[in-house]
Scaffold this motif. Structure first.
Motif, PDB file in Angstrom:
ATOM      1  N   MET A   1     -20.066  -6.042 122.386  1.00 40.93           N
ATOM      2  CA  MET A   1     -20.548  -4.678 122.534  1.00 40.93           C
ATOM      3  C   MET A   1     -19.571  -3.872 123.381  1.00 40.93           C
ATOM      4  SD  MET A   1     -23.463  -4.679 120.917  1.00 40.93           S
ATOM      5  CE  MET A   1     -24.143  -3.132 121.504  1.00 40.93           C
ATOM      6  N   ARG A   2     -19.373  -2.588 123.007  1.00 40.30           N
ATOM      7  CA  ARG A   2     -18.554  -1.706 123.844  1.00 40.30           C
ATOM      8  C   ARG A   2     -19.268  -1.381 125.148  1.00 40.30           C
ATOM      9  NH1 ARG A   2     -14.410   0.962 121.028  1.00 40.30           N
ATOM     10  NH2 ARG A   2     -14.476   0.710 118.766  1.00 40.30           N
ATOM     11  N   VAL A   3     -20.600  -1.233 125.051  1.00 42.55           N
ATOM     12  CA  VAL A   3     -21.434  -0.914 126.198  1.00 42.55           C
ATOM     13  C   VAL A   3     -22.656  -1.824 126.143  1.00 42.55           C
ATOM     14  CG1 VAL A   3     -22.785   0.876 127.364  1.00 42.55           C
ATOM     15  CG2 VAL A   3     -20.693   1.507 126.142  1.00 42.55           C
ATOM     16  N   ARG A   4     -23.047  -2.356 127.271  1.00 39.85           N
ATOM     17  CA  ARG A   4     -24.256  -3.177 127.331  1.00 39.85           C
ATOM     18  C   ARG A   4     -25.442  -2.369 126.823  1.00 39.85           C
ATOM     19  NH1 ARG A   4     -26.093  -7.559 130.667  1.00 39.85           N
ATOM     20  NH2 ARG A   4     -28.320  -7.430 131.122  1.00 39.85           N
ATOM     21  N   PHE A   5     -26.225  -2.939 125.928  1.00 40.07           N
ATOM     22  CA  PHE A   5     -27.351  -2.211 125.334  1.00 40.07           C
ATOM     23  C   PHE A   5     -28.559  -3.121 125.264  1.00 40.07           C
ATOM     24  CE2 PHE A   5     -29.789  -0.364 121.752  1.00 40.07           C
ATOM     25  CZ  PHE A   5     -29.911   0.938 122.228  1.00 40.07           C
ATOM     26  N   ARG A   6     -29.655  -2.728 125.939  1.00 37.41           N
ATOM     27  CA  ARG A   6     -30.873  -3.529 125.998  1.00 37.41           C
ATOM     28  C   ARG A   6     -30.572  -4.967 126.428  1.00 37.41           C
ATOM     29  NH1 ARG A   6     -34.852  -3.192 121.084  1.00 37.41           N
ATOM     30  NH2 ARG A   6     -36.006  -4.445 122.578  1.00 37.41           N
ATOM     31  N   GLY A   7     -29.668  -5.110 127.366  1.00 39.34           N
ATOM     32  CA  GLY A   7     -29.320  -6.419 127.897  1.00 39.34           C
ATOM     33  C   GLY A   7     -28.350  -7.213 127.055  1.00 39.34           C
ATOM     34  N   VAL A   8     -27.940  -6.681 125.905  1.00 42.97           N
ATOM     35  CA  VAL A   8     -27.046  -7.405 124.999  1.00 42.97           C
ATOM     36  C   VAL A   8     -25.598  -7.007 125.265  1.00 42.97           C
ATOM     37  CG1 VAL A   8     -26.431  -7.815 122.582  1.00 42.97           C
ATOM     38  CG2 VAL A   8     -28.828  -7.533 123.236  1.00 42.97           C
ATOM     39  N   GLU A   9     -24.753  -8.002 125.479  1.00 34.68           N
ATOM     40  CA  GLU A   9     -23.326  -7.763 125.657  1.00 34.68           C
ATOM     41  C   GLU A   9     -22.500  -8.347 124.521  1.00 34.68           C
ATOM     42  OE1 GLU A   9     -22.577  -9.415 129.510  1.00 34.68           O
ATOM     43  OE2 GLU A   9     -23.128  -7.549 130.540  1.00 34.68           O
ATOM     44  N   VAL A  10     -23.014  -9.385 123.867  1.00 36.09           N
ATOM     45  CA  VAL A  10     -22.365  -9.994 122.700  1.00 36.09           C
ATOM     46  C   VAL A  10     -23.410 -10.107 121.599  1.00 36.09           C
ATOM     47  CG1 VAL A  10     -21.219 -12.035 121.772  1.00 36.09           C
ATOM     48  CG2 VAL A  10     -20.728 -11.286 124.107  1.00 36.09           C
ATOM     49  N   ARG A  11     -23.126  -9.530 120.455  1.00 35.89           N
ATOM     50  CA  ARG A  11     -24.086  -9.548 119.340  1.00 35.89           C
ATOM     51  C   ARG A  11     -23.697 -10.648 118.367  1.00 35.89           C
ATOM     52  NH1 ARG A  11     -28.537  -9.657 117.281  1.00 35.89           N
ATOM     53  NH2 ARG A  11     -29.402  -8.022 115.935  1.00 35.89           N
ATOM     54  N   GLU A  12     -24.658 -11.499 118.027  1.00 31.16           N
ATOM     55  CA  GLU A  12     -24.421 -12.591 117.090  1.00 31.16           C
ATOM     56  C   GLU A  12     -25.190 -12.332 115.797  1.00 31.16           C
ATOM     57  OE1 GLU A  12     -25.152 -16.451 118.669  1.00 31.16           O
ATOM     58  OE2 GLU A  12     -24.059 -16.070 120.527  1.00 31.16           O
ATOM     59  N   ALA A  13     -24.608 -12.740 114.672  1.00 31.19           N
ATOM     60  CA  ALA A  13     -25.249 -12.568 113.375  1.00 31.19           C
ATOM     61  C   ALA A  13     -24.785 -13.663 112.436  1.00 31.19           C
ATOM     62  CB  ALA A  13     -24.910 -11.200 112.777  1.00 31.19           C
ATOM     63  N   ALA A  14     -25.673 -14.027 111.514  1.00 34.82           N
ATOM     64  CA  ALA A  14     -25.307 -14.935 110.421  1.00 34.82           C
ATOM     65  C   ALA A  14     -25.307 -14.135 109.129  1.00 34.82           C
ATOM     66  CB  ALA A  14     -26.299 -16.096 110.324  1.00 34.82           C
ATOM     67  N   LEU A  15     -24.280 -14.330 108.305  1.00 31.33           N
ATOM     68  CA  LEU A  15     -24.180 -13.617 107.037  1.00 31.33           C
ATOM     69  C   LEU A  15     -24.394 -14.582 105.879  1.00 31.33           C
ATOM     70  CD1 LEU A  15     -21.136 -11.235 107.645  1.00 31.33           C
ATOM     71  CD2 LEU A  15     -23.558 -10.869 108.126  1.00 31.33           C
ATOM     72  N   LEU A  16     -25.166 -14.131 104.900  1.00 29.13           N
ATOM     73  CA  LEU A  16     -25.454 -14.922 103.709  1.00 29.13           C
ATOM     74  C   LEU A  16     -24.829 -14.239 102.499  1.00 29.13           C
ATOM     75  CD1 LEU A  16     -29.301 -15.448 104.267  1.00 29.13           C
ATOM     76  CD2 LEU A  16     -27.418 -16.771 105.237  1.00 29.13           C
ATOM     77  N   HIS A  17     -24.275 -15.035 101.589  1.00 31.77           N
ATOM     78  CA  HIS A  17     -23.700 -14.469 100.369  1.00 31.77           C
ATOM     79  C   HIS A  17     -24.456 -15.001  99.171  1.00 31.77           C
ATOM     80  CE1 HIS A  17     -20.575 -13.725  97.210  1.00 31.77           C
ATOM     81  NE2 HIS A  17     -20.599 -12.581  97.842  1.00 31.77           N
ATOM     82  N   GLY A  18     -24.951 -14.077  98.340  1.00 29.88           N
ATOM     83  CA  GLY A  18     -25.711 -14.442  97.158  1.00 29.88           C
ATOM     84  C   GLY A  18     -25.162 -13.766  95.921  1.00 29.88           C
ATOM     85  N   PRO A  19     -25.866 -13.852  94.815  1.00 31.76           N
ATOM     86  CA  PRO A  19     -25.362 -13.307  93.548  1.00 31.76           C
ATOM     87  C   PRO A  19     -25.232 -11.789  93.538  1.00 31.76           C
ATOM     88  CG  PRO A  19     -27.620 -14.102  93.319  1.00 31.76           C
ATOM     89  CD  PRO A  19     -27.139 -14.568  94.637  1.00 31.76           C
ATOM     90  N   VAL A  20     -25.975 -11.095  94.393  1.00 29.77           N
ATOM     91  CA  VAL A  20     -25.899  -9.629  94.425  1.00 29.77           C
ATOM     92  C   VAL A  20     -24.883  -9.146  95.443  1.00 29.77           C
ATOM     93  CG1 VAL A  20     -27.234  -7.518  94.853  1.00 29.77           C
ATOM     94  CG2 VAL A  20     -28.271  -9.409  93.625  1.00 29.77           C
ATOM     95  N   GLY A  21     -24.654  -9.928  96.499  1.00 27.34           N
ATOM     96  CA  GLY A  21     -23.730  -9.513  97.553  1.00 27.34           C
ATOM     97  C   GLY A  21     -24.068 -10.191  98.858  1.00 27.34           C
ATOM     98  N   TRP A  22     -23.818  -9.481  99.953  1.00 28.55           N
ATOM     99  CA  TRP A  22     -23.998 -10.032 101.290  1.00 28.55           C
ATOM    100  C   TRP A  22     -25.321  -9.578 101.904  1.00 28.55           C
ATOM    101  CZ3 TRP A  22     -20.753 -13.501 103.657  1.00 28.55           C
ATOM    102  CH2 TRP A  22     -19.511 -13.713 103.041  1.00 28.55           C
ATOM    103  N   GLY A  23     -25.873 -10.449 102.737  1.00 38.17           N
ATOM    104  CA  GLY A  23     -27.044 -10.109 103.523  1.00 38.17           C
ATOM    105  C   GLY A  23     -26.832 -10.564 104.955  1.00 38.17           C
TER     106      GLY A  23
END
Length: 315
Positions: A1-23
């Motif tokens: 994060m550029r700026v701490r937001f709601r206590g979050v400094e590093v945002r983590e995400a998992a990406l899924l790839h399916g027949p239509v695209g990414w989620g």
């Protein structure tokens, strides 16, 4: 994060790839499988099913101002090209009402009299605190107050208190929609003037559209600090709503120090284009999680899939 937001400094995400695209599957780390599973349902919809047809080609967005000091406000607003609406975080833990007033005043100074300002307390005030805070903040022209109190009964009580005192600040429900077992309660009990909806916590674009329709209240589409892959789903929801009376909180990619999507969904001239976003392999490599975090997220996806399929597996 550029700026701490709601206590979050590093945002983590998992990406899924399916027949239509990414989620994108990115529930906050503290969310347990029963709640996080809805986020997985939204990611599966995005990657395997796709979204309803849009009724507009672009979506207006607001700037998002974290609980920064007043001198930091202009730099934050500068990241949201052309935005004429700002959502300002208030009721931050460890801060007080004077901090909120000074921050909102700085936003008003930076945006001028024509800019729109909304505040978001994330349920951090009691009814008495919210009444006093909104009495003072109303002087700066507040478009609405998002989730000023935590409980639906408190939102209703606050609306009545504001009306008695002649304080013209509409109340918006956010957590009372996206984290509730009964998201329609706010409408039944007349606890809000409008609703804030997020695709992932509600289980997908189609489910969010149903909830908005059933509530019968004006809607604002917002995000949860998504990458551009996840943000595209929020834009798809805003693009599919029959009416869109408010700028949407979908510009928060500007708060991230990096992104994984092409094109990156950064606002230009105050709007975002409607369309899918693909993950870029080079960016996925650049921002890849450690092996330990990778396995943690795989286990989380498995646990949430178990909830959705009725075969719960705890991570």
């Amino acid at each position: 994060m550029r700026v701490r937001f709601r206590g979050v400094e590093v945002r983590e995400a998992a990406l899924l790839h399916g027949p239509v695209g990414w989620g994108e599957f990115s529930p906050f780390l503290e969310y347990q499988p029963p709640e996080a599973a809805r986020w997985l349902a939204a990611a599966v919809e995005s990657a395997w099913l796709g979204w309803p047809d849009p009724v507009r080609a672009e979506v207006p967005v607001n700037a998002t101002v974290p609980a920064v000091t007043p001198d930091q406000v202009p730099a934050v607003l500068a990241r949201f090209d052309g935005a004429r609406t700002a959502k300002v975080k208030v009721a931050e833990r460890g801060q007080g009402l004077e901090d909120d007033v000074c921050r909102v005043a700085a936003v008003r100074d930076a945006m001028g009299p024509g800019g729109r300002i909304r505040v978001d307390a994330n349920g951090g005030w009691s009814v008495a605190e919210a009444t006093e805070a909104l009495r003072r903040l109303a002087a700066y022209g507040i478009e609405y107050a998002e989730q000023p109190c935590a409980e639906v009964s408190e939102l209703r009580e606050l609306r009545l208190a504001l009306a008695r005192l002649g304080i013209d600040v509409p109340v918006a429900a956010d957590e009372s929609i996206r984290k509730a077992e009964d998201p329609l309660r706010v409408a039944r009990e007349e606890a809000a003037d409008l609703v804030v909806v997020k695709v992932a916590p509600l289980g997908g674009v189609r489910r969010a559209l149903e909830i908005v329709g059933d509530c019968g209240l004006p809607a604002v589409v917002s995000s949860a600090l998504d990458t551009s892959v996840g943000m595209a789903a929020g834009v798809a929801l805003a693009a599919a709503l029959p009416e869109l009376p408010y700028a949407c909180g979908l510009g928060t990619v500007a708060l991230l120090g990096g992104d994984v999507g092409v094109p990156s969904l950064l606002p230009h001239a105050g709007v975002l284009p409607v369309g899918r976003v693909d993950a870029d392999e080079a960016l996925l490599d650049q921002w890849a999680a450690t092996p330990e975090r990778h396995e943690w997220w795989r286990a989380r996806v498995t646990a949430c899939h178990g909830v959705l399929s009725g075969n719960r597996v705890d991570p």
